[in-house]
Design an enzyme around this catalytic site. Structure first.
Site, PDB file in Angstrom:
ATOM      1  N   SER A 196      -3.376  -0.271   6.568  1.00  9.81           N
ATOM      2  CA  SER A 196      -3.503   0.455   5.309  1.00  9.81           C
ATOM      3  C   SER A 196      -3.822  -0.530   4.201  1.00  9.81           C
ATOM      4  O   SER A 196      -3.055  -1.466   3.960  1.00  9.81           O
ATOM      5  CB  SER A 196      -2.198   1.208   4.989  1.00  9.81           C
ATOM      6  N   CYS A 234      -2.594  11.268   1.144  1.00 10.07           N
ATOM      7  CA  CYS A 234      -1.434  10.527   1.648  1.00 10.07           C
ATOM      8  C   CYS A 234      -0.517  11.531   2.325  1.00 10.07           C
ATOM      9  O   CYS A 234       0.073  12.391   1.660  1.00 10.07           O
ATOM     10  CB  CYS A 234      -0.684   9.818   0.513  1.00 10.07           C
ATOM     11  N   SER A 245       0.829  -1.211   0.000  1.00 10.79           N
ATOM     12  CA  SER A 245       0.000   0.000   0.000  1.00 10.79           C
ATOM     13  C   SER A 245       0.862   1.259   0.000  1.00 10.79           C
ATOM     14  O   SER A 245       0.457   2.302  -0.515  1.00 10.79           O
ATOM     15  CB  SER A 245      -0.932   0.005   1.215  1.00 10.79           C
ATOM     16  N   SER A 246       2.072   1.177   0.555  1.00  9.21           N
ATOM     17  CA  SER A 246       2.968   2.342   0.635  1.00  9.21           C
ATOM     18  C   SER A 246       3.596   2.690  -0.706  1.00  9.21           C
ATOM     19  O   SER A 246       4.127   3.797  -0.870  1.00  9.21           O
ATOM     20  CB  SER A 246       4.096   2.078   1.647  1.00  9.21           C
ATOM     21  N   THR A 247       3.556   1.747  -1.653  1.00 10.97           N
ATOM     22  CA  THR A 247       4.260   1.944  -2.921  1.00 10.97           C
ATOM     23  C   THR A 247       3.345   1.770  -4.127  1.00 10.97           C
ATOM     24  O   THR A 247       3.812   1.569  -5.243  1.00 10.97           O
ATOM     25  CB  THR A 247       5.441   0.971  -3.026  1.00 10.97           C
ATOM     26  N   SER A 248       2.038   1.846  -3.893  1.00 13.40           N
ATOM     27  CA  SER A 248       1.058   1.707  -4.962  1.00 13.40           C
ATOM     28  C   SER A 248       0.220   2.976  -5.009  1.00 13.40           C
ATOM     29  O   SER A 248      -0.965   2.975  -4.669  1.00 13.40           O
ATOM     30  CB  SER A 248       0.183   0.465  -4.721  1.00 13.40           C
ATOM     31  N   ASN A 262       2.362  11.018   3.817  1.00  9.13           N
ATOM     32  CA  ASN A 262       3.768  10.835   3.500  1.00  9.13           C
ATOM     33  C   ASN A 262       4.129  11.488   2.167  1.00  9.13           C
ATOM     34  O   ASN A 262       5.095  12.252   2.074  1.00  9.13           O
ATOM     35  CB  ASN A 262       4.113   9.348   3.478  1.00  9.13           C
ATOM     36  N   MET A 294       1.288   5.816   8.357  1.00  8.72           N
ATOM     37  CA  MET A 294       0.798   6.724   7.338  1.00  8.72           C
ATOM     38  C   MET A 294       0.854   8.149   7.883  1.00  8.72           C
ATOM     39  O   MET A 294       0.533   8.380   9.061  1.00  8.72           O
ATOM     40  CB  MET A 294      -0.640   6.390   6.943  1.00  8.72           C
ATOM     41  N   GLY A 295       1.249   9.092   7.041  1.00  7.03           N
ATOM     42  CA  GLY A 295       1.347  10.475   7.503  1.00  7.03           C
ATOM     43  C   GLY A 295       0.011  11.033   7.948  1.00  7.03           C
ATOM     44  O   GLY A 295      -0.075  11.760   8.943  1.00  7.03           O
TER      45      GLY A 295
END
Length: 391
Positions: A303, A103, A65-68, A105, A312-313
């Site tokens: 997430s 998002c 989820s962090s890179t999609s 981040n 998550m930010g």
């Protein structure tokens, strides 16, 4: 007939503990400059979704989820803003992009991208010092102020700021999320604590807050957790994932984000669900030892159906605001429930966040939430997608 691939100018960036593909709206093909099926199907192909293997091998996504993620930036016509920022959370295994939230981040990469693209007036960018970029976050209709370091007229990317969850140090970017509660409704139900009744799980307390991103906070022990779990502890446990998704869905219904529990499946990005506990010592995923004496609480957040590797930010914004309001689940587990900042432990280490909240006419309101992140360009040029995407 097979159409040739087309290429679209793009920048691959890390922002905070996430990374995604950034686009200048003006560079997109005309058919993609407006929301709709053509934009979505093309961006899905850029990332490599849907992928029933779960790897996104045929795209730019990193299968987490962090890179999609995708981001579209444009020069803003709003007064006192430099750019508009639209964020899309791309599902890995479904043909879906969730545009319902921000998002936090990747918010840290928006200022650097905007400056590099010439979207910020040159008079606002010093030769050396800090450029203040005023960002309009389109998904949630809020302002983010990014303080971006500049060296010799260019964005300074290298530095000694260390962010747990990111291997290498970089330059610090300070973010301020202004008025983080949507429409001033910090607590959608009007309560700082509600009771959720979830079939198979029972009855327990939760804080349902809309700050940064809609978030459901519960006590770790109420779901059978300690609050010091790492990714492998949760993501390999099908029963734990099911329990957390049930809580998320019922929280979404209680917050008025969905009208039927089945809708939760098509709204995966929001709300988030997080479980908290009093400070405890543990070993982070990097091997770093986290001492209970150095943190105010521990938090784990989900997430897109998986435990996040860090935080998550936007969820960090929710944590900071919830910590500032007496009586919330988050505030109750703090070692020192007074003050404007907290340091919490997450799977990759720790993070310090700050927020200010005040009581007005019997309702809690948040002024802003602050945190530091870093960002870096990883690659720039063009992404290529099959021409059929635009047909």
């Amino acid at each position: 007939m097979y159409l040739p691939q087309i290429r679209i100018p793009a920048t691959y960036m890390r922002g905070g503990t996430s990374k995604g593909v950034f686009f200048n709206l003006a560079d997109l093909p005309h058919a993609m400059q407006q929301p709709g099926p053509i934009r979505d199907q093309t961006l899905l192909r850029v990332i490599g979704s849907p992928d029933h293997y779960g790897k996104q091998t045929d795209g730019m996504g990193g299968a987490t989820s962090s890179t999609s993620k995708v981001v579209i930036i444009s020069k803003s016509e709003r007064a006192d803003h430099d750019v508009d920022y639209l964020f899309g959370q791309v599902s890995i295994d479904k043909p879906m992009i969730d545009w319902s939230g921000n998002c936090g981040n990747l918010s840290s990469a928006v200022g650097p991208f905007a400056i590099a693209q010439g979207l910020v007036d040159a008079s606002r960018v010093p030769a050396n010092g800090i450029a203040t970029v005023r960002v309009w976050q389109q998904n949630i209709g809020k302002t983010i102020v990014a303080n971006v370091p500049i060296h010799n007229g260019l964005v300074q990317e290298m530095g000694d700021f260390e962010l747990d969850g990111v291997t290498f140090p970089a330059a610090e970017i300070e973010l301020a999320f202004k008025d983080p509660a949507a429409d001033g409704a910090l607590f959608p139900t009007g309560n700082s604590i509600d009771t959720l009744v979830v079939p198979k799980l029972g009855e327990f307390e939760a804080t349902l807050i809309n700050a940064g991103i809609p978030t459901v906070f519960v006590r770790a022990r109420d779901l059978g957790f300690t609050g010091t779990e790492l990714q492998s502890d949760i993501n390999s446990d099908a029963d734990a994932l099911q329990r957390l998704e049930l809580v998320r869905a019922h929280g979404a219904l209680r917050m008025g984000l969905i009208s039927d529990l089945d809708e939760a499946q098509s709204r995966q990005h929001t709300p988030k669900v997080a479980f908290v506990a009093e400070p405890a010592s543990y070993q982070a995923s990097s091997g770093k030892q986290i001492s209970s004496q150095d943190i105010d609480l521990v938090v784990r957040a989900m997430s897109m159906g998986q435990l996040h590797h860090a935080m998550m930010g936007t969820a960090a914004v929710a944590i900071s605001v919830a910590a500032a309001v007496p009586g919330t689940i988050v505030n109750q587990v703090l070692t020192s429930p007074e003050g404007n900042s907290v340091c919490f432990g997450h799977p990759s280490g720790t993070l310090k966040v700050g927020a200010s909240a005040y009581l007005e006419d019997g309702q809690w309101r948040a002024t802003e939430a602050t945190m530091s992140r870093s960002a870096r360009v990883l690659m720039e040029g063009w992404v290529r997608v099959p021409g059929a995407c635009l047909a």
